[in-house]
Every structure is written in C-alpha cells, then in structure tokens.
Design an enzyme around this catalytic site. Structure first.
Site, mmCIF file in Angstrom:
data_model
loop_
_atom_site.group_PDB
_atom_site.id
_atom_site.type_symbol
_atom_site.label_atom_id
_atom_site.label_comp_id
_atom_site.label_asym_id
_atom_site.label_seq_id
_atom_site.Cartn_x
_atom_site.Cartn_y
_atom_site.Cartn_z
ATOM 1 N N LYS A 32 8.718 -9.360 -15.434
ATOM 2 C CA LYS A 32 8.551 -10.770 -16.054
ATOM 3 C C LYS A 32 7.504 -10.565 -17.157
ATOM 4 O O LYS A 32 6.634 -9.790 -17.395
ATOM 5 C CB LYS A 32 7.373 -11.424 -14.999
ATOM 6 C CG LYS A 32 6.914 -12.796 -15.632
ATOM 7 C CD LYS A 32 6.333 -13.657 -14.289
ATOM 8 C CE LYS A 32 4.818 -13.327 -14.348
ATOM 9 N NZ LYS A 32 4.059 -13.998 -15.595
ATOM 10 N N ASP A 59 8.715 -15.859 -18.625
ATOM 11 C CA ASP A 59 7.726 -16.733 -18.261
ATOM 12 C C ASP A 59 7.105 -17.446 -19.228
ATOM 13 O O ASP A 59 5.854 -17.157 -19.403
ATOM 14 C CB ASP A 59 6.871 -15.981 -17.225
ATOM 15 C CG ASP A 59 5.758 -17.223 -16.496
ATOM 16 O OD1 ASP A 59 5.939 -18.317 -16.657
ATOM 17 O OD2 ASP A 59 4.780 -16.462 -16.113
ATOM 18 N N LYS A 61 7.100 -21.005 -19.272
ATOM 19 C CA LYS A 61 6.774 -22.507 -18.869
ATOM 20 C C LYS A 61 6.880 -23.559 -19.995
ATOM 21 O O LYS A 61 5.756 -24.259 -20.602
ATOM 22 C CB LYS A 61 5.195 -22.534 -18.640
ATOM 23 C CG LYS A 61 4.983 -21.559 -17.492
ATOM 24 C CD LYS A 61 3.494 -21.584 -16.898
ATOM 25 C CE LYS A 61 3.407 -20.665 -15.643
ATOM 26 N NZ LYS A 61 3.177 -19.150 -16.282
ATOM 27 N N ASP A 64 7.914 -29.977 -23.394
ATOM 28 C CA ASP A 64 7.888 -30.946 -24.415
ATOM 29 C C ASP A 64 8.827 -31.996 -24.429
ATOM 30 O O ASP A 64 9.436 -32.200 -23.356
ATOM 31 C CB ASP A 64 8.198 -29.749 -25.542
ATOM 32 C CG ASP A 64 7.626 -30.349 -26.983
ATOM 33 O OD1 ASP A 64 7.747 -31.426 -27.345
ATOM 34 O OD2 ASP A 64 7.364 -29.572 -27.865
ATOM 35 N N THR A 119 -1.501 -22.919 -9.730
ATOM 36 C CA THR A 119 -2.255 -22.748 -8.470
ATOM 37 C C THR A 119 -3.783 -22.986 -9.006
ATOM 38 O O THR A 119 -4.801 -23.000 -7.940
ATOM 39 C CB THR A 119 -2.036 -21.485 -7.786
ATOM 40 O OG1 THR A 119 -1.883 -20.601 -8.748
ATOM 41 C CG2 THR A 119 -0.873 -21.531 -6.787
ATOM 42 N N GLN A 190 -7.101 -13.867 -7.252
ATOM 43 C CA GLN A 190 -6.212 -14.597 -6.408
ATOM 44 C C GLN A 190 -6.964 -14.803 -5.283
ATOM 45 O O GLN A 190 -7.605 -14.124 -4.665
ATOM 46 C CB GLN A 190 -4.987 -13.745 -6.295
ATOM 47 C CG GLN A 190 -4.171 -13.286 -7.711
ATOM 48 C CD GLN A 190 -2.908 -14.535 -8.198
ATOM 49 O OE1 GLN A 190 -3.457 -15.805 -7.515
ATOM 50 N NE2 GLN A 190 -2.346 -14.389 -8.712
ATOM 51 N N ARG A 211 -0.954 -6.948 -11.207
ATOM 52 C CA ARG A 211 -1.995 -5.811 -10.763
ATOM 53 C C ARG A 211 -1.745 -4.635 -9.503
ATOM 54 O O ARG A 211 -2.201 -3.679 -10.000
ATOM 55 C CB ARG A 211 -3.282 -6.420 -10.894
ATOM 56 C CG ARG A 211 -3.735 -6.764 -12.358
ATOM 57 C CD ARG A 211 -4.926 -7.929 -12.663
ATOM 58 N NE ARG A 211 -4.601 -9.251 -11.749
ATOM 59 C CZ ARG A 211 -5.279 -10.089 -11.528
ATOM 60 N NH1 ARG A 211 -6.418 -10.207 -12.012
ATOM 61 N NH2 ARG A 211 -4.810 -11.172 -11.030
HETATM 62 O O1 C5P Z 1 -1.832 -9.458 -11.159
HETATM 63 P P1 C5P Z 1 -1.152 -10.637 -10.298
HETATM 64 O O2 C5P Z 1 -0.413 -10.061 -9.210
HETATM 65 O O3 C5P Z 1 -2.304 -11.558 -9.766
HETATM 66 O O4 C5P Z 1 -0.250 -11.450 -11.238
HETATM 67 C C1 C5P Z 1 0.350 -12.447 -10.792
HETATM 68 C C2 C5P Z 1 1.297 -13.054 -12.013
HETATM 69 O O5 C5P Z 1 1.905 -14.275 -11.642
HETATM 70 C C3 C5P Z 1 0.535 -13.181 -13.339
HETATM 71 O O6 C5P Z 1 1.393 -13.005 -14.298
HETATM 72 C C4 C5P Z 1 0.019 -14.664 -13.193
HETATM 73 O O7 C5P Z 1 0.004 -15.337 -14.391
HETATM 74 C C5 C5P Z 1 1.434 -15.115 -12.357
HETATM 75 N N1 C5P Z 1 1.073 -16.649 -11.837
HETATM 76 C C6 C5P Z 1 0.160 -16.753 -10.812
HETATM 77 N N2 C5P Z 1 0.173 -17.748 -10.342
HETATM 78 C C7 C5P Z 1 0.755 -18.948 -10.394
HETATM 79 C C8 C5P Z 1 1.619 -18.831 -11.531
HETATM 80 C C9 C5P Z 1 1.865 -17.493 -12.244
HETATM 81 O O8 C5P Z 1 -0.538 -15.715 -10.550
HETATM 82 N N3 C5P Z 1 0.554 -19.908 -9.801
#
Ligand code: C5P
Length: 232
Positions: A32, A59, A61, A64, A119, A190, A211
């Site tokens: 991504k 990604d 998003k 417009d 989220t 998260q 991560r």
């Molecule tokens: O590092 P991590 O596993 O938390 O990364 C999750 C990825 O998914 C990041 O690129 C984050 O911006 C994206 N994302 C998210 N939650 C959302 C939409 C996108 O964590 N609701």
C-alpha cells in the site's frame, strides 16, 4: 477476490521504501502506497514499485466534485495500480464518476474501494462536527450500500465490521481491513485490533498491515507469519 496481506509502506522517501522492499527476495508482497510516500515521491514511486513486480494499493482517498474525481481516476488507472480508493462521503454520483474514469479502454480497471467513516471519527465527533445523528454502525453500512450501488468493489473497514458488511452487501463485496496486530504484539495507536487469524475467521478479504511488519526485527518473517495466519 483473493485473500492477501497488504503491507502499508508508510515511509517518507523512496530510499527508505526500497531499503525495506529489498529485504523481500522471494514472494513480492502486495504493498500500500499512502499519501505520505506519494506526495514525497510522486507517480515515479508507483511505477518503480510496480516494475519490481509488486501489486499496488494506491491509498489516496479521493474526495472532490465528480468531474475532478473522474479525471484524476483516469490518470491513476494509467499508472496501472491494482487497487485504489475514495471517500464514500463524496456521494454516489462521485463514485459512479470515479468508476467511469478508472475504466480503461479494454474494460479493465483497478479494484475500487470506499472509505466509509474513518476509524479516527467516533460517534461524538460525527454528531458535533458533521451533524450526523445516526449510530456509526448504521452510517458505515449505509455508505457501504451506496458504494455497492454505485458499482464499487468494496470498502475499507475495521475487521470488526467486515462480517456485517458481507451480510449487508454480499460476500463478494470486498473488505479491506487495517488495525491488525499479532496476539503477542504491540498495539501502538490502534485501539480496536484483530489478529490475522481472527480477521480471516471473520471474513476479511485483504488485511492491511503496517508496523507489525515494517517495524519488526525481521520484516520478512513477520510478513510470512501474517500470510500463514491469514491466507493459508
Ligand atoms: O502500522 P499499522 O498496521 O497501524 O498501519 C495501518 C495502515 O492502515 C496505515 O497506513 C493507516 O493509515 C491505515 N488505516 C488505518 N485505519 C483506517 C484506515 C487506514 O489504520 N481506518
């Protein structure tokens, strides 16, 4: 739609991205590319990663007026990405225009998915800042339904919402779910997380993992563990 693990390459330069991707000498993971990397390096980074044999979820998003989104999607489609996205809040007309722009002359196009409610937005914020009074779960399912009726292939959602999205929109409507952590791993920022195995059980089609792979001591091993838990 095939189950797959998508690695979120949240790096701010091509150099760091390639340092990371160079570790993968076997299977080329689906990656991504988000706003950070795209704005830092431009479309060249998409072409370079594609040329190395990776599938790409771009990604960005989009949100417009329909005409602008249609023309921008046509440009992204020419970059030959495999998946891209927009905000369902842009309305059904914007989503239909996006599909038109994305569809190539031969009728093929990247998978197009919608962001429902981020989220990071909770019910309180929806009420106060957006004047949306309905429960967030209803809003997410409504946006998913509008996306489906506009011809989109699926939505980005929390793994906790994936089962319900499939119930409402059908099992072929794709769910792409971030917020994935190993059972013995660090949650970071998260809040509502699931393991790859749980995401599989609940029916996610793709998990987006950042991560837990990018910051792992051995990213290839962490990726393989995700694949083993989620795909096999
Ligand atoms: O590092 P991590 O596993 O938390 O990364 C999750 C990825 O998914 C990041 O690129 C984050 O911006 C994206 N994302 C998210 N939650 C959302 C939409 C996108 O964590 N609701």
């Amino acid at each position: 739609m095939g189950k797959d693990v998508i690695i979120a390459c949240d790096f701010d330069s091509a150099e760091k991205t390639f340092q990371f991707l160079d570790k993968f000498t076997g299977k080329k993971p689906f990656v991504k590319i988000g706003m950070e990397l795209y704005y830092a390096e431009g479309p060249a980074i998409v072409r370079e990663i594609k040329a190395r044999g990776h599938k790409i979820f771009l990604d960005l998003k989009l949100h417009d007026i329909p005409n602008t989104v249609k023309k921008s999607m046509a440009v992204l489609s020419r970059l030959d990405v495999d998946m891209t996205n927009l905000h369902a809040a842009g309305t059904g007309r914007m989503m239909e225009a996006a599909i038109e722009g994305l569809t190539r002359e031969d009728g093929s196009r990247p998978i197009l998915i919608a962001v429902t409610q981020l989220t990071s937005t909770d019910e309180e914020t929806m009420k106060n800042d957006l004047l949306i009074e309905k429960p967030i779960a209803d809003v997410v399912m409504h946006y998913a339904t509008v996306a489906k009726n506009s011809g989109l292939d699926g939505v980005v959602c929390s793994p906790l919402e994936a089962g319900k999205v499939h119930e409402v929109c059908g099992k072929n409507f794709v769910t792409v779910t971030p917020g994935v952590r190993f059972a013995d791993g660090d949650k970071g920022d998260q809040k509502r997380v699931m393991t790859p195995a749980e995401a599989k059980k609940i029916g996610s089609d793709y998990i987006v993992v950042g991560r837990p792979i990018t910051a792992a001591e051995d990213p290839v091993k962490a990726y393989e563990r995700c694949v083993a838990e989620f795909c096999d």
